[in-house]
Write an enzyme that holds these catalytic residues in place. Structure first.
Site, PDB file in Angstrom:
ATOM      1  N   MET A 110     -59.746 -24.777  38.512  1.00  7.32           N
ATOM      2  CA  MET A 110     -60.818 -25.773  38.661  1.00  7.32           C
ATOM      3  C   MET A 110     -60.196 -27.162  38.642  1.00  7.32           C
ATOM      4  O   MET A 110     -59.610 -27.582  37.633  1.00  7.32           O
ATOM      5  CB  MET A 110     -61.854 -25.619  37.543  1.00  7.32           C
ATOM      6  N   ALA A 111     -60.323 -27.862  39.774  1.00  3.45           N
ATOM      7  CA  ALA A 111     -59.713 -29.184  39.913  1.00  3.45           C
ATOM      8  C   ALA A 111     -60.239 -30.117  38.827  1.00  3.45           C
ATOM      9  O   ALA A 111     -61.445 -30.176  38.578  1.00  3.45           O
ATOM     10  CB  ALA A 111     -60.030 -29.746  41.295  1.00  3.45           C
TER      11      ALA A 111
ATOM     12  N   GLN B 159     -51.453 -23.090  42.762  1.00  2.00           N
ATOM     13  CA  GLN B 159     -52.293 -22.977  43.961  1.00  2.00           C
ATOM     14  C   GLN B 159     -52.077 -24.149  44.913  1.00  2.00           C
ATOM     15  O   GLN B 159     -52.149 -25.311  44.508  1.00  2.00           O
ATOM     16  CB  GLN B 159     -53.771 -22.934  43.579  1.00  2.00           C
TER      17      GLN B 159
ATOM     18  N   CYS C  35     -62.205 -23.601  49.041  1.00  2.00           N
ATOM     19  CA  CYS C  35     -62.852 -24.855  48.637  1.00  2.00           C
ATOM     20  C   CYS C  35     -63.917 -25.261  49.670  1.00  2.00           C
ATOM     21  O   CYS C  35     -63.626 -25.344  50.860  1.00  2.00           O
ATOM     22  CB  CYS C  35     -61.814 -25.963  48.476  1.00  2.00           C
TER      23      CYS C  35
ATOM     24  N   LYS D   4     -57.093 -17.099  47.840  1.00  2.00           N
ATOM     25  CA  LYS D   4     -58.417 -17.097  47.193  1.00  2.00           C
ATOM     26  C   LYS D   4     -59.428 -17.486  48.267  1.00  2.00           C
ATOM     27  O   LYS D   4     -59.306 -18.557  48.869  1.00  2.00           O
ATOM     28  CB  LYS D   4     -58.428 -18.083  46.023  1.00  2.00           C
TER      29      LYS D   4
ATOM     30  N   ASN E 106     -64.766 -12.771  41.406  1.00  2.00           N
ATOM     31  CA  ASN E 106     -65.090 -14.065  40.809  1.00  2.00           C
ATOM     32  C   ASN E 106     -66.511 -14.437  41.218  1.00  2.00           C
ATOM     33  O   ASN E 106     -66.942 -14.118  42.316  1.00  2.00           O
ATOM     34  CB  ASN E 106     -64.062 -15.098  41.323  1.00  2.00           C
TER      35      ASN E 106
ATOM     36  N   ASP F 113     -70.070 -16.207  38.872  1.00  2.00           N
ATOM     37  CA  ASP F 113     -71.197 -16.041  37.946  1.00  2.00           C
ATOM     38  C   ASP F 113     -70.919 -15.112  36.773  1.00  2.00           C
ATOM     39  O   ASP F 113     -71.849 -14.535  36.213  1.00  2.00           O
ATOM     40  CB  ASP F 113     -72.451 -15.562  38.699  1.00  2.00           C
TER      41      ASP F 113
ATOM     42  N   GLY G 281     -64.868 -19.150  35.891  1.00  2.00           N
ATOM     43  CA  GLY G 281     -64.742 -20.592  36.093  1.00  2.00           C
ATOM     44  C   GLY G 281     -65.691 -21.368  35.211  1.00  2.00           C
ATOM     45  O   GLY G 281     -65.405 -21.643  34.038  1.00  2.00           O
ATOM     46  N   ARG G 282     -66.879 -21.690  35.743  1.00  2.00           N
ATOM     47  CA  ARG G 282     -67.777 -22.619  35.048  1.00  2.00           C
ATOM     48  C   ARG G 282     -68.142 -22.176  33.639  1.00  2.00           C
ATOM     49  O   ARG G 282     -68.279 -23.016  32.750  1.00  2.00           O
ATOM     50  CB  ARG G 282     -69.033 -22.843  35.899  1.00  2.00           C
TER      51      ARG G 282
HETATM   52  C1  LIG Z   1     -65.290 -28.307  39.036  1.00  2.00           C
HETATM   53  C2  LIG Z   1     -64.732 -27.159  39.841  1.00  2.00           C
HETATM   54  C3  LIG Z   1     -63.485 -27.281  40.424  1.00  2.00           C
HETATM   55  C4  LIG Z   1     -62.951 -26.215  41.175  1.00  2.00           C
HETATM   56  N1  LIG Z   1     -61.693 -26.335  41.691  1.00  2.00           N
HETATM   57  C5  LIG Z   1     -61.131 -25.263  42.328  1.00  2.00           C
HETATM   58  C6  LIG Z   1     -59.774 -25.306  42.761  1.00  2.00           C
HETATM   59  O1  LIG Z   1     -59.052 -26.285  42.555  1.00  2.00           O
HETATM   60  N2  LIG Z   1     -59.287 -24.208  43.404  1.00  2.00           N
HETATM   61  C7  LIG Z   1     -60.055 -23.082  43.627  1.00  2.00           C
HETATM   62  O2  LIG Z   1     -59.574 -22.109  44.206  1.00  2.00           O
HETATM   63  N3  LIG Z   1     -61.329 -23.022  43.208  1.00  2.00           N
HETATM   64  C8  LIG Z   1     -61.875 -24.068  42.553  1.00  2.00           C
HETATM   65  N4  LIG Z   1     -63.142 -23.974  42.072  1.00  2.00           N
HETATM   66  C9  LIG Z   1     -63.893 -22.706  42.242  1.00  2.00           C
HETATM   67  C10 LIG Z   1     -63.696 -21.774  41.029  1.00  2.00           C
HETATM   68  O3  LIG Z   1     -62.358 -21.371  40.914  1.00  2.00           O
HETATM   69  C11 LIG Z   1     -64.578 -20.524  41.162  1.00  2.00           C
HETATM   70  O4  LIG Z   1     -64.207 -19.853  42.332  1.00  2.00           O
HETATM   71  C12 LIG Z   1     -66.069 -20.848  41.232  1.00  2.00           C
HETATM   72  O5  LIG Z   1     -66.438 -21.820  40.270  1.00  2.00           O
HETATM   73  C13 LIG Z   1     -66.915 -19.582  41.024  1.00  2.00           C
HETATM   74  O6  LIG Z   1     -66.656 -19.007  39.769  1.00  2.00           O
HETATM   75  P1  LIG Z   1     -67.676 -19.201  38.512  1.00  2.00           P
HETATM   76  O7  LIG Z   1     -69.029 -18.714  38.961  1.00  2.00           O
HETATM   77  O8  LIG Z   1     -67.089 -18.363  37.424  1.00  2.00           O
HETATM   78  O9  LIG Z   1     -67.704 -20.671  38.203  1.00  2.00           O
HETATM   79  C14 LIG Z   1     -63.697 -25.021  41.344  1.00  2.00           C
HETATM   80  C15 LIG Z   1     -64.957 -24.917  40.743  1.00  2.00           C
HETATM   81  C16 LIG Z   1     -65.474 -25.958  39.994  1.00  2.00           C
HETATM   82  C17 LIG Z   1     -66.822 -25.789  39.344  1.00  2.00           C
END
Ligand SMILES: Cc1cc2nc3c(=O)[nH]c(=O)nc-3n(C[C@H](O)[C@H](O)[C@H](O)COP(=O)(O)O)c2cc1C
Length: 329
Positions: free
Chosen positions: A17-18, A71, A101, A140, A201, A203, A225-226
């Site tokens: 997560m950036a 990544q 992304c 990814k 991945n 939710d 992630g979140r």
């Molecule tokens: C703030 C934020 C930044 C993210 N940055 C990246 C990233 O740099 N590279 C990436 O592959 N996915 C990124 N994602 C996506 C997450 O890795 C993940 O695929 C997505 O949030 C779904 O998973 P979750 O439902 O568990 O949050 C980002 C998501 C969020 C919310």
């Protein structure tokens, strides 16, 4: 599960997560029980132009994080190949390519999920990368560009043929961004279509959700992630069984470990923002959190931020709030 020769110990792991999953937070997640972590996206153009923020801040990892996946994000072999080579030379144990992304600023330059649109062109880029990447190489992806172009299975088969070692699937389209619910069925379709390991991945909000995803889709690993923002203890199965007092002590220990890591590994200007954001997330869901956040984001130094937090944190200590109020006489 193994990705190439790298063992992924444990079912669930922190998603990239950036601005969030930097070295300090990855260490915290690992210590709470996350399996192998992946860096936030690292821009290939920044790497090849020797941008120092890209090379030495965003791509930074600490020795104790190894094995680590770094990544990369880009749109063409001219930057992705030397960029991946640079990350590999810096010790990446796995190179992961961001093909998911959805942010318009990224996709309009052909990066992130835009790479899923032109499968032929992307296959040439993956081939060129595969030639120089000697460590495991992963991608990814999302389920596709939009509802009319759900091509995760096609992209996964293409990647497997080229020699990609593993794939993470976030089953939302680029058009959905983060809205609606992810369709786990798409993960199952990819699992059925290829024989390389798949990480699911989308939710997942607890370890029990992670197991549900594994059962429902057959994926070998799960990224969170979140739901891990402000809650790195999500990776620790024992956390939910603790008493409120023990949870608070656990959280205090995590925060006391995390803040010095931020102070050690970022210049104060950047580190202060990191500290404020993470402290604000750690406070999430508690009493008077709004006024606490206003005060926290008005601070100008590490010491100020920490003392505003400490005062707030003590006031939400369940052990203290249970004590009978003393009345002065
Ligand atoms: C703030 C934020 C930044 C993210 N940055 C990246 C990233 O740099 N590279 C990436 O592959 N996915 C990124 N994602 C996506 C997450 O890795 C993940 O695929 C997505 O949030 C779904 O998973 P979750 O439902 O568990 O949050 C980002 C998501 C969020 C919310």
């Amino acid at each position: 599960m193994f990705i190439g020769n790298v063992e992924v110990k444990g079912l669930a792991r922190l998603a990239p997560m950036a601005g969030i999953s930097n070295a300090a937070y990855r260490i915290i997640a690992r210590e709470c029980g996350s399996a192998l972590t992946t860096s936030e996206e690292i821009d290939a153009t920044g790497l090849t132009r020797k941008n120092s923020k890209t090379r030495y801040d965003i791509a930074k990892y600490l020795p104790e994080e190894k094995p680590i996946a770094l990544q990369i994000l880009g749109s063409n072999a001219e930057t992705l190949v030397p960029g991946a080579q640079w990350l590999q030379d810096r010790g990446a144990d796995i190179i992961d390519l961001n093909m998911g992304c959805p942010v318009p600023k990224i996709t309009k330059t052909g990066r992130g999920s835009a790479m899923m649109r032109d499968v032929k062109k992307t296959s040439e880029i993956l081939k060129a990368m595969r030639k120089v990447i000697t460590v495991p190489f992963t991608i990814k992806i999302r389920s596709g560009w939009d509802q009319e172009h759900l091509n995760a299975v096609e992209v996964s088969k293409m990647a497997e043929d080229i020699g990609v070692d593993a794939i993470t699937v976030h089953p939302r389209t680029r058009a959905q961004r983060f809205t609606g619910l992810s369709t786990w069925d798409m993960i199952a379709q990819v699992v059925d279509a290829v024989s390389i390991p798949i990480t699911g991945n989308g939710d997942v909000k607890s370890m029990s959700d992670a197991r549900k995803m594994q059962m429902a889709t057959g994926c070998q690993s799960v990224m969170i992630g979140r739901a891990a923002i402000g809650k790195p203890w999500i990776f620790d199965e024992t956390f939910e069984d603790l008493s409120p007092e023990d949870k608070y002590d656990y959280q205090t220990r995590v925060i006391d470990r995390h803040m010095p890591l931020i102070m050690e590994h970022f210049p104060e200007k950047v580190g202060l923002i990191q500290m404020q954001r993470h402290l604000s997330w750690y406070a999430g869901g508690r009493d008077r959190v709004r006024s606490f956040r206003v005060e926290l984001f008005a601070t100008r130094t590490y010491d100020e931020a920490r003392s505003v937090f400490d005062r707030y944190w003590e006031s939400v200590n369940p052990a203290v709030s249970k004590q009978p109020h003393l009345v002065a006489v």
